[in-house]
Enzyme design. Sequence first.
Site, PDB file in Angstrom:
ATOM      1  N   SER A   1      -9.858  -0.508   6.983  1.00  0.00           N
ATOM      2  CA  SER A   1      -9.301  -0.370   5.629  1.00  0.00           C
ATOM      3  C   SER A   1      -8.638  -1.608   5.059  1.00  0.00           C
ATOM      4  O   SER A   1      -8.322  -1.630   3.865  1.00  0.00           O
ATOM      5  CB  SER A   1      -8.300   0.771   5.591  1.00  0.00           C
ATOM      6  OG  SER A   1      -8.988   1.968   5.424  1.00  0.00           O
TER       7      SER A   1
ATOM      8  N   LYS B   1       0.845  -1.205   0.000  1.00  0.00           N
ATOM      9  CA  LYS B   1       0.000   0.000   0.000  1.00  0.00           C
ATOM     10  C   LYS B   1       0.873   1.245   0.000  1.00  0.00           C
ATOM     11  O   LYS B   1       1.908   1.289   0.693  1.00  0.00           O
ATOM     12  CB  LYS B   1      -0.903  -0.027   1.244  1.00  0.00           C
ATOM     13  CG  LYS B   1      -1.910   1.117   1.310  1.00  0.00           C
ATOM     14  CD  LYS B   1      -2.822   0.939   2.515  1.00  0.00           C
ATOM     15  CE  LYS B   1      -3.862   2.048   2.615  1.00  0.00           C
ATOM     16  NZ  LYS B   1      -4.763   1.864   3.777  1.00  0.00           N
TER      17      LYS B   1
ATOM     18  N   SER C   1      -9.672   1.769   2.828  1.00  0.00           N
ATOM     19  CA  SER C   1      -8.827   2.522   1.936  1.00  0.00           C
ATOM     20  C   SER C   1      -7.814   1.672   1.172  1.00  0.00           C
ATOM     21  O   SER C   1      -7.261   2.150   0.174  1.00  0.00           O
ATOM     22  CB  SER C   1      -8.088   3.601   2.726  1.00  0.00           C
ATOM     23  OG  SER C   1      -7.241   3.011   3.690  1.00  0.00           O
TER      24      SER C   1
HETATM   25  N1  GLN Z   1     -13.141   3.959   6.256  1.00  0.00           N
HETATM   26  C1  GLN Z   1     -12.505   4.404   7.460  1.00  0.00           C
HETATM   27  C2  GLN Z   1     -12.200   5.871   7.346  1.00  0.00           C
HETATM   28  O1  GLN Z   1     -12.536   6.458   6.388  1.00  0.00           O
HETATM   29  C3  GLN Z   1     -11.310   3.583   7.748  1.00  0.00           C
HETATM   30  C4  GLN Z   1     -10.064   4.035   7.114  1.00  0.00           C
HETATM   31  C5  GLN Z   1      -8.880   3.183   7.479  1.00  0.00           C
HETATM   32  O2  GLN Z   1      -9.019   2.153   8.115  1.00  0.00           O
HETATM   33  N2  GLN Z   1      -7.716   3.669   7.117  1.00  0.00           N
HETATM   34  O3  GLN Z   1     -11.647   6.448   8.211  1.00  0.00           O
END
Ligand code: GLN
Length: 472
Positions: free
Chosen positions: A178, A79, A154
């Site tokens: 994410s 990532k 994400s």
């Molecule tokens: N969807 C969550 C957010 O927008 C989680 C993001 C993540 O785990 N980096 O914060």
Amino acid sequence: MKVDLDSLTIAKARKMLDEKKFSAVELAQSYLDEIEKKNKELNVYLEVFGDVLEQAKAADKLISDGESYPLLGIPLAIKDNILLQGKKVSAASKILENYVATYDATVIEKLKKQGAVFLGRTNCDEFAMGGSTENSAFGPTRNSNDPSRVAGGSSGGSAVAISANLALGALGSDTGGSIREPASFCGIVGLKPTYGRVSRNGLIAMGSSLDCIGPMTKTIEDAEIILNAISGEDKEDSTTITDLTYPKHKSNKSIGIPWNLINQDGVDQKVKENFKESVKKLESLGYKTKDISLPNIGLGLAIYYIIMPAEASSNLARFDGVKYGLHVDGKDLLEDYLKTRGTGFGPEVRRRILLGTYVLSSGYYDAYYGKAQTARSILRKEFDDAFKQVDFVLTPTAPVPAWKIGEKSDPLSIYLADVFTITANIVGLPAISVPSGTMEVLKKNLPLGIQFMAPHGNEELLFEVSKKFLQE
Ligand code: GLN
């Protein structure tokens, strides 16, 4: 030689590399060919590294010297918020578009010691803020099951890297879901480890008390292999766990289900049906299920969307146009800051910085941040109590399947997709998303996932129950 990638797993590839069925160079080349074919459409990799074959050659040399590590010669996707020395790392943001990492993240150091091959850096929501990879400054990643749909986020790029055969294993990061949510949208396995089990050194910080790096793979066995490779105490991250000998739960196979959370509005009917079928399957495997009340689990979203922006606003203060990445000149230093941050950060990142600054401001700190921290301790206690009665807590991974790209314009509606995943981050628990079948939408089969949470440090239990569920 063309390697058949469809049925390949990390464990199988390692055996075949040792048996010289193919070389690490041939394996890496097969992935590069696939990437060449599919990356344009799917937008998985923001960059494919130029030295992939050199890395693979080095792995082949080690293999011919008789070395054998669990990830030697295995092509991985990383990532784009994890640092690899000398390579760009942008967190999918314009502000870091041309930033080159000056050191290796601890997880990368560990993987390099095993001779893993890094294919490239994968697309994600900007600074990992989002649930669909639509917040990337470089366009969304497309779901390989239906390219008109999101990959989840994400870590959407890492998820599609696995589902579309563009890598054998991947690293994602998980602050509120994410790793797990894109894993469920793409039909793969995603593990968020216990907070502190894997070093955050070299991960671009979002919410430091919530962030975890973890594996995204085709199988549970592969997730276990990557977790073993990357975990451990690290003097560069004082929150890593020094003592991994957590009290081990005796596996008496009981699963708690917070039906109060699952039966609420907003959970898709077909997701509920799939979940109920999964529960039945677990029962037929000998697990006892039980309705558990976690009275405040519904507060998870509210707690998370105060604590996370607060920490993110503080973490992102370092991007001032002086120390890292983009610099836009203004008439004085203040204007430099405003212009750099105003042009460099996208709308979602700016929204969270504003929100975080607000909840931390002296007039509101007690009302928001202080309250959220209190609620966080209450939730932790509720989970401690729950784990006195059961070994796992089970939920669907997400309340909905992958949505159409552009379908959700209201950020709040995307936040709601985190309803089941965020609690594990708030409490620091390990949690895994496991594929649980598909649901049909407009004649397409969209993957779904279920999530097991276990007490701190009990990843082994998660692997055990997930392997049984998937009959691995
Ligand atoms: N969807 C969550 C957010 O927008 C989680 C993001 C993540 O785990 N980096 O914060």
